[in-house]
Design a protein around this motif. Structure first.
Motif, short mmCIF file in Angstrom:
data_model
loop_
_atom_site.label_atom_id
_atom_site.label_comp_id
_atom_site.label_asym_id
_atom_site.label_seq_id
_atom_site.Cartn_x
_atom_site.Cartn_y
_atom_site.Cartn_z
N VAL A 183 -32.11 19.32 -22.47
CA VAL A 183 -32.92 19.89 -23.56
C VAL A 183 -32.81 18.99 -24.79
CG1 VAL A 183 -33.09 21.84 -25.16
CG2 VAL A 183 -32.69 22.26 -22.73
N LEU A 184 -31.58 18.60 -25.09
CA LEU A 184 -31.34 17.73 -26.24
C LEU A 184 -31.92 16.33 -26.01
CD1 LEU A 184 -29.86 17.54 -28.97
CD2 LEU A 184 -27.80 16.87 -27.72
N ASP A 185 -31.71 15.82 -24.79
CA ASP A 185 -32.20 14.47 -24.45
C ASP A 185 -33.71 14.38 -24.59
OD1 ASP A 185 -31.72 11.78 -23.10
OD2 ASP A 185 -33.17 12.69 -21.73
N LYS A 186 -34.40 15.40 -24.12
CA LYS A 186 -35.86 15.41 -24.15
C LYS A 186 -36.34 15.38 -25.60
CE LYS A 186 -39.63 18.07 -22.10
NZ LYS A 186 -39.96 19.39 -22.67
N LYS A 187 -35.71 16.17 -26.43
CA LYS A 187 -36.12 16.23 -27.84
C LYS A 187 -35.86 14.90 -28.55
CE LYS A 187 -37.97 18.88 -29.69
NZ LYS A 187 -39.44 18.83 -30.04
N LEU A 188 -34.70 14.30 -28.30
CA LEU A 188 -34.39 13.01 -28.94
C LEU A 188 -35.42 11.96 -28.52
CD1 LEU A 188 -30.51 13.03 -28.38
CD2 LEU A 188 -31.65 13.12 -30.61
N SER A 189 -35.77 11.96 -27.23
CA SER A 189 -36.75 10.99 -26.74
C SER A 189 -38.12 11.22 -27.37
CB SER A 189 -36.88 11.09 -25.21
OG SER A 189 -35.66 10.74 -24.62
N GLU A 190 -38.51 12.49 -27.45
CA GLU A 190 -39.80 12.83 -28.07
C GLU A 190 -39.90 12.31 -29.49
OE1 GLU A 190 -40.55 17.11 -25.94
OE2 GLU A 190 -40.63 17.05 -28.14
N LEU A 191 -38.76 12.28 -30.17
CA LEU A 191 -38.76 11.87 -31.58
C LEU A 191 -38.60 10.35 -31.72
CD1 LEU A 191 -36.58 14.80 -32.97
CD2 LEU A 191 -39.05 14.49 -33.27
N GLY A 192 -38.62 9.67 -30.58
CA GLY A 192 -38.65 8.21 -30.63
C GLY A 192 -37.34 7.53 -30.34
N ALA A 193 -36.26 8.30 -30.22
CA ALA A 193 -34.96 7.67 -29.94
C ALA A 193 -34.96 7.12 -28.51
CB ALA A 193 -33.83 8.69 -30.11
N THR A 194 -34.13 6.10 -28.28
CA THR A 194 -34.09 5.43 -26.98
C THR A 194 -32.75 5.68 -26.31
OG1 THR A 194 -35.45 3.68 -27.93
CG2 THR A 194 -34.38 3.22 -25.81
N ARG A 195 -32.81 6.24 -25.11
CA ARG A 195 -31.58 6.42 -24.35
C ARG A 195 -31.32 5.15 -23.55
NH1 ARG A 195 -31.44 8.49 -19.38
NH2 ARG A 195 -33.09 10.02 -19.71
N VAL A 196 -30.07 4.72 -23.57
CA VAL A 196 -29.71 3.51 -22.84
C VAL A 196 -28.64 3.83 -21.80
CG1 VAL A 196 -30.26 2.05 -24.84
CG2 VAL A 196 -27.89 2.81 -24.47
N GLY A 197 -28.54 2.98 -20.81
CA GLY A 197 -27.51 3.13 -19.78
C GLY A 197 -27.81 4.28 -18.83
N GLU A 198 -26.82 4.57 -18.00
CA GLU A 198 -26.99 5.66 -17.04
C GLU A 198 -26.83 7.01 -17.73
OE1 GLU A 198 -24.12 5.32 -13.89
OE2 GLU A 198 -24.61 3.18 -13.65
N TYR A 199 -27.56 7.99 -17.22
CA TYR A 199 -27.38 9.36 -17.70
C TYR A 199 -26.07 9.87 -17.06
CZ TYR A 199 -29.10 13.87 -19.45
OH TYR A 199 -29.28 15.03 -20.16
N GLY A 200 -25.04 10.06 -17.88
CA GLY A 200 -23.75 10.49 -17.35
C GLY A 200 -23.76 11.97 -17.03
N ARG A 201 -23.05 12.34 -15.96
CA ARG A 201 -23.00 13.77 -15.62
C ARG A 201 -21.64 14.14 -15.06
NH1 ARG A 201 -28.19 16.02 -15.64
NH2 ARG A 201 -29.84 14.49 -15.32
N HIS A 202 -21.25 15.37 -15.35
CA HIS A 202 -20.07 15.92 -14.68
C HIS A 202 -20.41 17.30 -14.15
CE1 HIS A 202 -16.34 18.29 -14.31
NE2 HIS A 202 -15.91 17.19 -13.74
N ASP A 203 -20.00 17.52 -12.90
CA ASP A 203 -20.25 18.80 -12.25
C ASP A 203 -18.97 19.64 -12.31
OD1 ASP A 203 -20.83 20.90 -10.61
OD2 ASP A 203 -20.69 19.73 -8.76
N ALA A 204 -19.05 20.75 -13.02
CA ALA A 204 -17.85 21.59 -13.21
C ALA A 204 -17.37 22.20 -11.90
CB ALA A 204 -18.14 22.70 -14.22
N SER A 205 -18.27 22.33 -10.93
CA SER A 205 -17.82 22.96 -9.68
C SER A 205 -17.04 21.97 -8.81
CB SER A 205 -19.00 23.56 -8.91
OG SER A 205 -19.89 22.55 -8.52
N SER A 206 -17.07 20.68 -9.18
CA SER A 206 -16.16 19.75 -8.49
C SER A 206 -14.89 19.67 -9.31
CB SER A 206 -16.79 18.36 -8.37
OG SER A 206 -16.48 17.55 -9.48
N LEU A 207 -13.83 20.24 -8.78
CA LEU A 207 -12.61 20.36 -9.59
C LEU A 207 -11.72 19.13 -9.44
CD1 LEU A 207 -12.10 24.06 -8.73
CD2 LEU A 207 -12.39 23.19 -11.05
N GLU A 208 -12.10 18.22 -8.53
CA GLU A 208 -11.25 17.06 -8.28
C GLU A 208 -11.27 16.10 -9.47
OE1 GLU A 208 -13.57 18.04 -5.93
OE2 GLU A 208 -12.08 19.14 -4.77
N VAL A 209 -12.45 15.95 -10.07
CA VAL A 209 -12.59 15.01 -11.17
C VAL A 209 -12.74 15.79 -12.48
CG1 VAL A 209 -13.95 13.08 -12.06
CG2 VAL A 209 -13.82 13.47 -9.60
#
Lengths: 428, 161
Positions: free
Chosen positions: B107-133
């Motif tokens: 939601v935040l990423d979409k709004k920042l992009s709409e306003l002209g900001a540029t996302r760089v690099g990979e979109y990082g993610r963490h899955d809370a249901s994976s408890l190993e990492v």
């Protein structure tokens, strides 16, 4: 008060509220000595003993607090009951700031006729055993095939999830396997979930309802009538959508049938000595009827442990308020004790941050008038029959629990506080 | 480089992650770094003098955490021109909720992009249901490529600072 010397701060209760308060205070005043007391030998209160065993992602907030207690100025003092081992007046004498975060751990009784019949249980009877707070597991083999669950909040959904899950659904949990095996030897066939509120006013989160959909072999029904004119982003619309998708899921030959009955109040538990059924009243139709039940489980809220010695002569400490956490400068409450047993962990994090601001303002603006030198925990040791359990001792017991975990379990909890104390105070 | 970490959290787990990122970057000694809670950060402070790392959790069914809502609403109301803002995004969520996995950050990423900001690099993610990492470990593993992506943007942005 001069604010340049480190203060002695006591937090009573190491559940989420107490830990979030200690965390917020430590961030702003890292030189102060913060001692977090708990009547139990193990820290983390509701996180360890109240959060459902299959919600490990919620329990994982303890990582923050493990980090907090690793700091030299933040101490855990377990197995110390304020009010019994140390009087609250003595605690206040040795600490500049005392904050109570003792929570509301007791299940509220549903006060209707028949509430004392055999076969009527509270959610706490199950949750505390599944979480290895108590060793008692006999309730689990006697719940029967037809269960009525009373309550419409997230705790009721925790219980519902437990009632309809199978072995493999507990992979990665720290469920008490004695309790689980006792239950799954004779699991439920029908669950009727009675909710006094309408679906639009129910207290459950839609995400918790959706989670039920991942459990195999369950057929859901609901008595709610459709309603089109809702803002689709409202909590009510999301809840409807979650229940509708449960009901719409096709399940052939279900193991369990779950019937949600909204706007339906239980009026009476029926039976001589043992529960046989429940008389219910539906608001919309004004109809009364009886449903058969082998057992009933109520999940209708939590209240303070009013028998705890901490409240003796201080009953007003249990009064619920949405206002200030300040009882008087130097003495505070936070979390469920202050707000009542409502709101999730994030809500109580926000509450703790608000109370921390009040405390910091009282310190900065010199409202805490007792300026005598405080000795903190050291000034109280001579009153204690036993040394408190320290955080490093708890870490020892914690590591043993993690190492003892069976296949598909994240840990195997020691049952009962005596066992934890023994494990925490011996190297092997 | 100047790096500003901004986090939105419900339970404090993303705050812990932000502190770990800050420590890692500060310890490297290569960059200036600060971190702040989104509920205490002014939208008007977003500019080209810094690179931004957003770390954001997910609440309920794909909603923003409450601590990020005011920041987001200010973006919506004021529609600032963010065309000189570069950022990296790390989202936390629970893969269990398939449809809405880590949508809070989206939601935040979409709004920042709409306003002209540029996302760089990979979109990082963490899955809370994976408890190993742990979220922190996942974010620390993701961090080097985000920093590399910032440095690749070129000296033109850094020169402005």
């Amino acid at each position: 008060m001069t604010t340049d010397k480190p203060l002695q701060i006591a937090v009573v209760g190491s559940g989420p509220s107490g830990c979030f308060l200690a965390q917020a205070l430590n961030r702003k005043r890292p030189d102060d000595i913060i001692t977090v007391f708990d009547q139990l030998a193990a820290p983390y209160g509701l996180i360890r003993y109240g959060v459902a065993t299959d919600h490990q992602q919620t329990k994982s907030i303890t990582r923050q607090f493990d980090r907090l207690f690793a700091k030299e100025n933040v101490k855990f003092a377990g197995n110390i009951e304020i009010g019994a081992d140390i009087k609250i007046e003595d605690l206040r004498e040795q600490f500049d700031v005392v904050a109570l975060a003792t929570g509301r751990p007791n299940a509220r009784q549903l006060d209707i006729p028949g509430k004392d019949l055999d076969g009527v249980y509270t959610a706490a009877d199950l949750i505390y055993s599944l979480n290895s707070f108590r060793g008692k597991t006999d309730v689990f083999s006697t719940l029967g095939e037809h269960i009525v669950l009373v309550g419409g909040g997230n705790v009721a959904l925790d219980i519902l999830r437990f009632l309809i899950k199978e072995h493999t659904d507990y992979d990665g949990s720290d469920v008490n396997d004695d309790a689980l095996e006792a239950y799954l030897g004779a699991p439920v066939k029908t669950v009727t979930v009675l909710n006094r509120s309408s679906i639009d006013e129910a207290k459950s989160d839609s995400a918790m309802l959706r989670e039920l959909g991942s459990i195999e072999g369950v057929r859901f029904t609901s008595n709610h009538a459709p309603e089109e004119d809702l803002d689709e982003k409202s909590a009510a619309a999301r809840r409807r959508s979650a229940v509708d998708s449960l009901v719409d899921t096709q399940t052939s030959a279900p193991r369990v049938e779950v019937a949600f009955r909204f706007s339906t109040a239980p009026e009476q538990f029926l039976g001589q000595d043992t529960l046989e059924g429940i008389q219910i009243h539906e608001a919309e139709t004004q109809l009364r009827s009886e449903i058969y039940a082998d057992s009933a489980i109520t999940a209708v809220g939590f209240e303070a442990d009013d028998k705890s010695p901490i409240y003796k002569g201080h009953e007003d400490l249990m009064r619920i308020t949405e206002d200030s956490g300040r009882i008087e400068p130097g003495f505070y409450r936070t979390g469920w004790l202050k707000r009542g047993a409502v709101g999730t962990i994030p809500a109580n994090r926000a509450c703790a941050q608000g109370v921390a601001k009040e405390i910091l303002a009282d310190i900065d603006e010199n409202r805490i008038h007792d300026t005598a030198e405080k000795s903190g925990l050291d000034g109280l040791r001579h009153r204690l029959a036993e040394e408190p359990i320290s955080f490093s001792q708890w870490v020892l017991a914690n590591e043993k629990e993690l190492n003892l975990a069976d296949v598909n379990r994240i840990r195997k909890k020691f049952v009962g506080q005596r066992d934890i104390i023994a494990q925490a105070t011996t190297q092997n | 480089m100047n790096i500003q970490i901004l986090y939105g959290t419900e339970s404090g787990n993303t705050e812990l992650l932000a502190m770990d990122l800050e420590e890692e970057i500060a310890d490297s000694g290569d960059h200036e770094v600060e971190f702040a809670d989104l509920q205490e950060y002014e939208v008007s402070s977003l500019d080209s003098s810094k690179y931004y790392i957003f770390a954001c959790s997910t609440h309920g069914e794909g909603e923003l955490p409450y601590t990020a809502q005011e920041f987001y609403e200010t973006l919506v109301e004021e529609s600032p021109d963010l065309s000189d803002v570069y950022y990296a995004m790390f989202g936390l969520g629970d893969r269990f909720y398939e449809d809405t996995y880590s949508q809070g950050s989206e939601v935040l990423d979409k709004k920042l992009s709409e306003l002209g900001a540029t996302r760089v690099g990979e979109y990082g993610r963490h899955d809370a249901s994976s408890l190993e990492v742990t979220p922190s470990d996942a974010a620390l593993e993701w961090l080097p490529q985000a920093l590399a992506a910032f440095s690749e943007i070129g000296e033109d942005v850094s020169a402005a600072s």
